[in-house]
Design a protein around this motif. Structure first.
Motif, PDB file in Angstrom:
ATOM      1  N   ARG A   2      36.017 -13.091 -21.116  1.00  0.00           N
ATOM      2  CA  ARG A   2      35.369 -14.336 -21.525  1.00  0.00           C
ATOM      3  C   ARG A   2      34.658 -15.021 -20.350  1.00  0.00           C
ATOM      4  O   ARG A   2      33.581 -15.556 -20.504  1.00  0.00           O
ATOM      5  CB  ARG A   2      36.390 -15.264 -22.189  1.00  0.00           C
ATOM      6  N   SER A   3      35.319 -15.014 -19.214  1.00  0.00           N
ATOM      7  CA  SER A   3      34.607 -15.502 -18.028  1.00  0.00           C
ATOM      8  C   SER A   3      33.503 -14.478 -17.847  1.00  0.00           C
ATOM      9  O   SER A   3      33.568 -13.419 -18.415  1.00  0.00           O
ATOM     10  CB  SER A   3      35.518 -15.480 -16.808  1.00  0.00           C
ATOM     11  N   ASP A   4      32.486 -14.754 -17.063  1.00  0.00           N
ATOM     12  CA  ASP A   4      31.475 -13.699 -16.984  1.00  0.00           C
ATOM     13  C   ASP A   4      31.477 -12.969 -15.656  1.00  0.00           C
ATOM     14  O   ASP A   4      30.440 -12.579 -15.151  1.00  0.00           O
ATOM     15  CB  ASP A   4      30.094 -14.228 -17.357  1.00  0.00           C
ATOM     16  N   ILE A   5      32.662 -12.764 -15.126  1.00  0.00           N
ATOM     17  CA  ILE A   5      32.794 -11.947 -13.925  1.00  0.00           C
ATOM     18  C   ILE A   5      32.706 -10.477 -14.312  1.00  0.00           C
ATOM     19  O   ILE A   5      33.441 -10.042 -15.193  1.00  0.00           O
ATOM     20  CB  ILE A   5      34.180 -12.155 -13.288  1.00  0.00           C
ATOM     21  N   PRO A   6      31.852  -9.734 -13.666  1.00  0.00           N
ATOM     22  CA  PRO A   6      31.815  -8.294 -13.941  1.00  0.00           C
ATOM     23  C   PRO A   6      33.128  -7.648 -13.500  1.00  0.00           C
ATOM     24  O   PRO A   6      33.676  -8.021 -12.470  1.00  0.00           O
ATOM     25  CB  PRO A   6      30.674  -7.788 -13.053  1.00  0.00           C
ATOM     26  N   PHE A   7      33.630  -6.733 -14.282  1.00  0.00           N
ATOM     27  CA  PHE A   7      34.835  -6.039 -13.857  1.00  0.00           C
ATOM     28  C   PHE A   7      34.899  -4.657 -14.475  1.00  0.00           C
ATOM     29  O   PHE A   7      34.237  -4.401 -15.487  1.00  0.00           O
ATOM     30  CB  PHE A   7      36.092  -6.831 -14.231  1.00  0.00           C
ATOM     31  N   VAL A   8      35.617  -3.778 -13.851  1.00  0.00           N
ATOM     32  CA  VAL A   8      35.841  -2.460 -14.439  1.00  0.00           C
ATOM     33  C   VAL A   8      37.315  -2.097 -14.307  1.00  0.00           C
ATOM     34  O   VAL A   8      37.949  -2.352 -13.298  1.00  0.00           O
ATOM     35  CB  VAL A   8      34.893  -1.359 -13.862  1.00  0.00           C
ATOM     36  N   LYS A  58      24.188  -6.470 -18.254  1.00  0.00           N
ATOM     37  CA  LYS A  58      25.479  -5.839 -18.441  1.00  0.00           C
ATOM     38  C   LYS A  58      25.474  -4.829 -19.580  1.00  0.00           C
ATOM     39  O   LYS A  58      25.119  -5.133 -20.695  1.00  0.00           O
ATOM     40  CB  LYS A  58      26.531  -6.905 -18.708  1.00  0.00           C
ATOM     41  N   VAL A  59      25.901  -3.654 -19.226  1.00  0.00           N
ATOM     42  CA  VAL A  59      26.026  -2.590 -20.192  1.00  0.00           C
ATOM     43  C   VAL A  59      27.424  -2.018 -20.017  1.00  0.00           C
ATOM     44  O   VAL A  59      27.861  -1.791 -18.896  1.00  0.00           O
ATOM     45  CB  VAL A  59      24.988  -1.476 -19.915  1.00  0.00           C
TER      46      VAL A  59
END
Lengths: 336, 336
Positions: free
Chosen positions: B141-147, B317-318
Motif C-alpha cells: 500500500r505504501s509505494d515503496i518498491p520492493f521485491v 512499476k511492473v
DNA sequence: AAATTTGCTTTAAACGTTTAAAGTGATAAA
DNA sequence: TTTATCACTTTAAACGTTTAAAGCAAATTT
C-alpha cells in the motif's frame, strides 16, 4: 498520494510545525503544549500514517542513529554470528545497521568506509583485513568513533574487542599436553594477521612452559589461496613423517580442510590422531566424532562492540580494549 | 577540525557553492564552468578532504541510493549467500545496503520495515517470514518498491525472485526414482511456508507421475522447534518400520538433523539408505560421503533481486516474478 | 551605437526536520 | 491601572545539499 510530513499534519490540525514536532518527539510536557492540541496532533499523525523522515532529522540533529558494520566475509560463520549480535544490540540501543562485506579486500574495505562515512554513520564497527592498516589509520584521523573487532594492528592504538588469542591457543595446547599428547602439531595460515600469529605464539609458549621442546617439523603454514594442495602435503608430513599424536588447527576452515585429508588417508580420529580446532564449524556436526575446539563468544563480542561504540559516540573518547576468553569445548576428537 | 562542506570549499576557492556542486557532480561541462575554476575546485575538494554529506544530498534529491535488505536469519547459509550477492550487486549499481535480520519473527520484520522506510530507502528486498502477510500487504500500500526473495504469499501479487520449488523437488524425486529407488521418504518442516509446501507437492507429483503409489508412512513433518526429538522418532519410522530406500530432506537443516540420527543408528549411507537434500550445507563437507542435493543459485537470486528492484525504482512499476531452477548436484549419497 | 549572444557566475529557494527566540492573550500581582 | 507572570503558540533560521532562474561583463551581431 502525497508524502505526509510535519507540515501536512500541522495544516491538518491548524497549528505550526513546531508544535507538531514537539508533541511527536515527546516534548509535549516540557514545552507545555496544550493537552487537547497535543492529542489532536497525535491522532492526526496516526491517522495520516505519518512517517518521520529520518534523513531530515539526522541532517538537523547531526545524528543519524546509524552505525556501519564491515565484516571480512559475511559467509563466514564468524561474521554472521557477529552480525546477528551487533544488529540485535544496535536495535536495542536504537541504532540502525548499515552493512558491508569487504570480502577480505583492503580496497573494498576502504571504499566501504568512505561510503559509510558519507552516509553519516555515527560510528563504525570493523573487522579489518590484511593490509588495511592505512585505512584504519585514516579512520583514526577522521573523528568518527569506531571499534575493531576480532582483529587489530598491534601498533595502532584503537578501541577493540578481541579474543585473547594467545591465551586461547595456550590453554588449548595445554589441554592437549595434559591429556598426555607429546608431539603436538600446529597448522596455521601463512598470513600476517596479528591474531593468527598470536595463536602460534600461544601454542609455542604452552609447549615451552611444559618443558616440551618444539620440533620445527611440527608446525606448518598453508596458504589461504592453496589450502587444499598445501594441506595434502601437510597432513602426511605431520602424521607419517613426524609421528605427531595431535593436530591443533588454527582456524575452523583449516580444520575442515585437514579433516578432509585425514579422512582421505583413512586416518582415524581420535584413535590414530587427536584433533583440536580453533573455532567451530557447522561442518563438525557430521564428522565421525565431535571435534574439540576453542569457542569464540560471538554474541558477546558483538554486544560489547556495540556497547563500546555507543560509549565512544556519546562520551569523551577513551580507548577501550576488551579481551575475551574462549571457552574450550572438549569432545571426543582428543584421545586421553 | 571543522567539517568540510560545499560552503568551505566555495569560500576557499572564492566562488559560490553552486559552482562547487556543479563541478563535483560532473556537470562542469554542461554548466559551462570555467576550466581553471573547475580545476581549482577539484583540487580544493581533494586537498580539504571533502566528504559529501549523503544525507543532505538524499534529502534534496529525494533519492537515498540506499536499499534495505531483510533476511530471515543471517546465520542461515542461505541468508549470508544472498546478502553477499545483494551487497555486491547493489554496490555495482551504486546503492548502499541497510541490513536487518528478522530472526523469523513477523513483529521484528514489521519493525525493520518501518525503520528502513523512515531511513528513506529507495527500495526493499525482503525474505518474508511466517505470518508476515499483513506486513507485506501494507508495504504494498505504501509505494515503496520492493521485491520478495525465496518466499512469497501465493495470494499477494508481488515482484519476487523465487526458486521453482515444485520443479526442484519434482526433479530431485524423479532422479531418485530413475536411480531405482522405490520407497522414497520425504521429511519436511510442519510449517505453513509456501515454498516448503511446494516441495512436498513436487515430491508427491513425481511419485504419482511415475506410477508410484505414495504410502502415507513415507512422508513426515517435524517441528522446527523440536527438530531433534521429532527426528529421533522419524528416522526409525522411515527405515525400520517403512523400509524406505531413500530419504529426501526438504532443507539442509533437516538433512543435518536426519544424518546425525542416521549415524547414531549406524545406518550406512548410501549402502543402507540413500539421502538427498534440498540445499547444501557446510556440514556435508565432512560427512562420510558427499550428499546429493538440489543447489539454490544464491548468487543469481541476489543479483536478480537487485536488478528487479532497480527497475522498480526507476521505471513504471511492473510486477516481475522470476523463477529460477535449481541445479541437481549428484553425489555418492544415492545408491544406483 | 544599440541589441543580442556567449560564457561564466551568483542568488535564493527548497528538501523535512529541530529549536532558540519571540509573540500573544489571559490572568494575577502590584 | 499598570505590570508581571503564565500558558501556550508561532516565527524563522539552520542542517548541507541541488538547481532553476537571474545576473553580468565581454564579445559578437545588427
Amino acid at each position: 498520494m502525497k508524502k505526509i510530513g510535519l507540515k501536512e499534519i500541522a495544516a491538518h490540525v491548524g497549528v505550526s510545525t513546531a508544535l507538531v514536532s514537539y508533541v511527536l518527539n515527546g516534548q509535549a510536557e516540557e514545552k507545555q503544549v496544550g493537552k487537547e492540541v497535543a492529542e489532536k496532533i497525535r491522532k492526526a499523525a496516526e491517522q495520516l500514517d505519518y512517517r518521520p523522515n529520518q534523513l531530515a532529522k539526522s541532517l538537523k540533529t547531526r545524528r543519524s542513529n546509524t552505525i556501519g558494520l564491515i565484516v571480512a566475509d559475511i559467509n563466514y560463520r564468524f561474521s554472521s554470528g557477529i552480525t546477528r549480535a551487533v544488529e540485535a544490540e544496535a536495535k536495542k540501543r536504537n541504532y540502525t545497521v548499515i552493512f558491508g562485506s569487504s570480502n577480505e579486500s583492503s580496497e573494498k574495505l576502504q571504499e566501504l568506509i568512505n561510503v559509510l562515512i558519507n552516509h553519516q554513520v555515527d560510528g563504525l564497527i570493523v573487522v579489518p583485513v590484511e593490509n588495511s592498516e592505512p585505512s584504519i589509520l585514516s579512520l583514526q584521523r577522521s573523528d568518527i568513533p569506531f571499534v575493531l573487532i576480532d582483529r587489530h594492528f598491534p601498533n595502532v592504538l584503537t578501541s577493540n574487542v578481541m579474543l585473547d588469542n594467545f591465551k586461547a591457543a595456550y590453554d588449548s595446547t595445554e589441554h592437549l599436553i595434559r591429556q598426555g599428547h607429546e608431539k603436538i602439531a600446529f597448522v596455521n595460515y601463512s598470513a600476517q594477521l596479528f591474531n593468527l600469529q598470536e595463536r602460534t605464539r600461544g601454542y609455542l609458549a604452552a609447549l615451552s612452559d611444559h618443558g616440551i621442546k618444539h620440533h620445527p617439523g611440527w608446525s606448518l603454514e598453508v596458504r589461504s589461496t592453496h589450502t587444499e594442495a598445501d594441506m595434502r602435503k601437510a597432513i602426511p608430513h605431520l602424521t607419517a613423517i613426524n609421528k605427531c599424536d595431535a593436530i591443533f588447527f588454527a582456524t575452523d576452515r583449516l580444520a575442515i580442510a585437514g579433516l578432509k585429508e585425514i579422512v582421505q588417508l583413512k586416518i582415524l580420529v581420535p584413535e590414530d590422531i587427536s584433533v583440536f580446532s580453533f573455532d567451530e564449524s557447522e561442518a563438525f556436526e557430521l564428522f565421525s566424532c565431535p571435534i574439540s575446539h576453542a569457542r569464540q563468544p560471538l554474541e558477546k563480542m558483538g554486544k560489547i562492540a556495540v556497547s563500546i561504540l555507543h560509549d565512544l559516540i556519546n562520551k569523551p573518547k577513551v580507548i577501550n580494549q576488551t579481551y575475551l576468553e574462549t571457552e574450550l569445548v572438549i569432545a571426543k576428537s582428543c584421545r586421553e
